[in-house]
Design a protein around this motif. Sequence first.
Motif, PDB file in Angstrom:
ATOM      1  N   UNK A  58       0.796  -1.224   0.000  1.00  0.00           N
ATOM      2  CA  UNK A  58       0.000   0.000   0.000  1.00  0.00           C
ATOM      3  C   UNK A  58       0.831   1.278   0.000  1.00  0.00           C
ATOM      4  N   UNK A  59       2.014   1.222   0.588  1.00  0.00           N
ATOM      5  CA  UNK A  59       2.869   2.416   0.663  1.00  0.00           C
ATOM      6  C   UNK A  59       3.241   2.868  -0.741  1.00  0.00           C
ATOM      7  N   UNK A  60       3.115   4.177  -1.001  1.00  0.00           N
ATOM      8  CA  UNK A  60       3.429   4.731  -2.314  1.00  0.00           C
ATOM      9  C   UNK A  60       4.878   5.181  -2.350  1.00  0.00           C
ATOM     10  N   UNK A  61       5.557   4.860  -3.432  1.00  0.00           N
ATOM     11  CA  UNK A  61       6.977   5.178  -3.568  1.00  0.00           C
ATOM     12  C   UNK A  61       7.172   6.640  -3.955  1.00  0.00           C
ATOM     13  N   UNK A  62       8.139   7.297  -3.302  1.00  0.00           N
ATOM     14  CA  UNK A  62       8.455   8.683  -3.646  1.00  0.00           C
ATOM     15  C   UNK A  62       8.925   8.801  -5.085  1.00  0.00           C
ATOM     16  N   UNK A  63       9.515   7.754  -5.613  1.00  0.00           N
ATOM     17  CA  UNK A  63      10.022   7.796  -6.981  1.00  0.00           C
ATOM     18  C   UNK A  63       8.903   7.848  -8.021  1.00  0.00           C
ATOM     19  N   UNK A  64       7.688   7.465  -7.636  1.00  0.00           N
ATOM     20  CA  UNK A  64       6.556   7.464  -8.553  1.00  0.00           C
ATOM     21  C   UNK A  64       5.727   8.745  -8.452  1.00  0.00           C
ATOM     22  N   UNK A  65       5.949   9.536  -7.393  1.00  0.00           N
ATOM     23  CA  UNK A  65       5.131  10.713  -7.138  1.00  0.00           C
ATOM     24  C   UNK A  65       6.016  11.845  -6.624  1.00  0.00           C
ATOM     25  N   UNK A  66       5.442  13.046  -6.572  1.00  0.00           N
ATOM     26  CA  UNK A  66       6.186  14.217  -6.103  1.00  0.00           C
ATOM     27  C   UNK A  66       5.739  14.570  -4.689  1.00  0.00           C
ATOM     28  N   UNK A  67       6.157  13.754  -3.730  1.00  0.00           N
ATOM     29  CA  UNK A  67       5.799  13.990  -2.333  1.00  0.00           C
ATOM     30  C   UNK A  67       6.869  14.860  -1.680  1.00  0.00           C
ATOM     31  N   UNK A  68       6.826  16.150  -1.947  1.00  0.00           N
ATOM     32  CA  UNK A  68       7.876  17.027  -1.433  1.00  0.00           C
ATOM     33  C   UNK A  68       7.599  17.512  -0.012  1.00  0.00           C
ATOM     34  N   UNK A  69       6.405  17.249   0.518  1.00  0.00           N
ATOM     35  CA  UNK A  69       6.091  17.752   1.864  1.00  0.00           C
ATOM     36  C   UNK A  69       5.242  16.753   2.637  1.00  0.00           C
ATOM     37  N   UNK A  70       5.591  15.494   2.575  1.00  0.00           N
ATOM     38  CA  UNK A  70       4.842  14.457   3.271  1.00  0.00           C
ATOM     39  C   UNK A  70       5.802  13.520   3.990  1.00  0.00           C
ATOM     40  N   UNK A  71       5.323  12.940   5.080  1.00  0.00           N
ATOM     41  CA  UNK A  71       6.097  11.889   5.750  1.00  0.00           C
ATOM     42  C   UNK A  71       5.864  10.530   5.114  1.00  0.00           C
ATOM     43  N   UNK A  72       4.938  10.478   4.174  1.00  0.00           N
ATOM     44  CA  UNK A  72       4.647   9.242   3.475  1.00  0.00           C
ATOM     45  C   UNK A  72       3.216   9.233   2.998  1.00  0.00           C
ATOM     46  N   UNK A  73       2.890   8.239   2.172  1.00  0.00           N
ATOM     47  CA  UNK A  73       1.531   8.114   1.636  1.00  0.00           C
ATOM     48  C   UNK A  73       1.253   6.657   1.332  1.00  0.00           C
ATOM     49  N   UNK A  74      -0.017   6.294   1.396  1.00  0.00           N
ATOM     50  CA  UNK A  74      -0.427   4.920   1.109  1.00  0.00           C
ATOM     51  C   UNK A  74      -1.791   4.944   0.436  1.00  0.00           C
ATOM     52  N   UNK A  75      -2.052   3.915  -0.349  1.00  0.00           N
ATOM     53  CA  UNK A  75      -3.321   3.811  -1.052  1.00  0.00           C
ATOM     54  C   UNK A  75      -3.744   2.358  -1.120  1.00  0.00           C
TER      55      UNK A  75
END
Length: 251
Positions: A58-75
Motif C-alpha cells: 500500500x505504501x506509495x513510492x516517492x520515486x513514482x510521485x512528487x511527495x515534497x512535503x509528506x512523511x509518506x503516503x499509502x493507497x
Amino acid sequence: MNGARLRKFLYGAAYRAAAQIYPRRCPLCGEVLGTDAVAAVLCRNCLAGAKKLLHNPPRLADTEHSFYALDGAASVFYYEDEIRHAILCTKLHGQPWLARELSDMVAIRLFGALPASQPGGIPCYDPPGGLSPYDCIVPVPPRRGSDSGPRLPDLMAGRLARILHLPVCRDLYPVRMMRPQKQLSLAERLKNQKDGYALHATNHVMGRRVLLVDDIITSGATVSACAMALYQGGAASVFAVSLAVDEVRKK
C-alpha cells in the motif's frame, strides 16, 4: 444514563434502523450485501476484481510521485476498472452512501481494522499498543469553483474518524482558484497547487500528527501542497492516505 451515553445509544439505534430500511450495497456492483459479504463491504462476485486492483504494497513510492512535503503516503487500490467506477458513482452519480464501504476498505487494508460483523456495522480498530499514530484527520478540500455535490474526501474523513476514534479538522481551504489537474503535466500540476492552501485556524493541528485523506492520489501535487500548509500551521507530521492511486501499474 448520562447525556453522552444516551446520544450514543440513540445514534446507534437510528443507524441500525436505517440499515434495515436501506440495506447496504456492494460499492463495486450495487448488489445488496448479504450474510456472505466479504469483510461486510463486498459481495462475493466482486472479490476477485477487488484483489486484482490492490496496490501492493500500500505504501506509495516517492520515486513514482512528487511527495515534497509528506512523511509518506499509502493507497488501497489502483484507480482502474471497478474501483474507478465506484469512485465516480460516489462523486458524480448521486451515490454518496457508497463512501461508507469504500472508507471501511481503507480502514481494514491500511490500518488493520477488523471488519464489521455484518453489513452496515462499524469496523473495529485497536491501535497498536493502545496508542494511535495520529492525532487528527484532515480531508483534502475541494478546489474553488468546483461543482457542488458530495465530497468524497470529506465523507471518507468522517467515516474514518468514527472508526479510528480521531477528531476531524476541516480548517484546510484553498486560497485561490486553481485549474483542474487532469489535463496538466507534472510540472504544471506542481505549479498549479503550490502555495494553494491555508488554514482557517492552527490550534487543531499545532504539534499534532495529521492523517491527510484524499480519494485519489495522482502526481502527489495536491496532497503535498496541503501538507505544506499543515506544516506551516505547526503540524508535527503529515501522512496521506487515499482510496486509489493513479499510476502506471508494475508488471
